[in-house]
Design a protein around this motif. Structure first.
Motif, short mmCIF file in Angstrom:
data_model
loop_
_atom_site.label_atom_id
_atom_site.label_comp_id
_atom_site.label_asym_id
_atom_site.label_seq_id
_atom_site.Cartn_x
_atom_site.Cartn_y
_atom_site.Cartn_z
N MET A 1 0.84 -1.17 0.00
CA MET A 1 0.00 0.00 0.00
C MET A 1 0.89 1.25 0.00
O MET A 1 1.86 1.31 0.72
CB MET A 1 -0.91 0.01 1.23
N TYR A 2 0.54 2.21 -0.85
CA TYR A 2 1.29 3.46 -0.93
C TYR A 2 0.54 4.57 -0.20
O TYR A 2 -0.66 4.72 -0.36
CB TYR A 2 1.47 3.89 -2.39
N ASP A 3 1.26 5.38 0.58
CA ASP A 3 0.64 6.56 1.17
C ASP A 3 0.81 7.73 0.19
O ASP A 3 1.50 7.62 -0.81
CB ASP A 3 1.23 6.88 2.54
N MET A 4 0.16 8.84 0.45
CA MET A 4 0.18 9.96 -0.48
C MET A 4 1.58 10.54 -0.67
O MET A 4 1.93 10.95 -1.76
CB MET A 4 -0.80 11.06 -0.04
N LEU A 5 2.39 10.55 0.38
CA LEU A 5 3.75 11.07 0.25
C LEU A 5 4.55 10.22 -0.73
O LEU A 5 5.25 10.75 -1.60
CB LEU A 5 4.44 11.13 1.61
N SER A 6 4.41 8.91 -0.63
CA SER A 6 5.11 8.01 -1.55
C SER A 6 4.63 8.23 -2.99
O SER A 6 5.43 8.27 -3.92
CB SER A 6 4.88 6.55 -1.16
N LEU A 7 3.32 8.38 -3.16
CA LEU A 7 2.77 8.59 -4.50
C LEU A 7 3.19 9.95 -5.07
O LEU A 7 3.44 10.07 -6.27
CB LEU A 7 1.26 8.45 -4.48
N GLN A 8 3.31 10.95 -4.22
CA GLN A 8 3.79 12.26 -4.67
C GLN A 8 5.24 12.14 -5.16
O GLN A 8 5.60 12.74 -6.18
CB GLN A 8 3.70 13.29 -3.55
N LYS A 9 6.05 11.37 -4.46
CA LYS A 9 7.44 11.17 -4.88
C LYS A 9 7.51 10.42 -6.20
O LYS A 9 8.31 10.76 -7.08
CB LYS A 9 8.22 10.44 -3.79
N ILE A 10 6.66 9.40 -6.36
CA ILE A 10 6.62 8.67 -7.62
C ILE A 10 6.20 9.61 -8.75
O ILE A 10 6.81 9.63 -9.83
CB ILE A 10 5.67 7.45 -7.53
#
Length: 71
Positions: A1-10
């Motif tokens: 599961m990805y959190d929003m911070l991880s998805l923002q970095k991606i």
């Protein structure tokens, strides 16, 4: 599961990446907001050819709606 911070970095990485051709995020419980971040980033990306987002639990209708909107 990805959190929003991880998805923002991606998403930020996708905007500047010049080598990645396939991104597989299948079955990672990406939220609707996270999917929007990724879709916005691939509008800037010139090299990504495949994006796999299947099996996002509870988001099937959302994803279909977004894909229809993009097409």
């Amino acid at each position: 599961m990805y959190d929003m911070l991880s998805l923002q970095k991606i998403a930020e990485s996708l905007k500047v990446n010049k080598t990645l051709t396939t991104l597989n995020l299948e079955s990672n419980y990406v939220s609707g907001d996270g999917i929007i971040l990724i879709l916005e980033a691939i509008n800037v990306n010139q090299t990504l050819q495949e994006l796999h987002l299947a099996n996002q639990v509870g988001l099937k209708l959302f994803v279909v709606s977004i894909l229809i909107f993009i097409i």
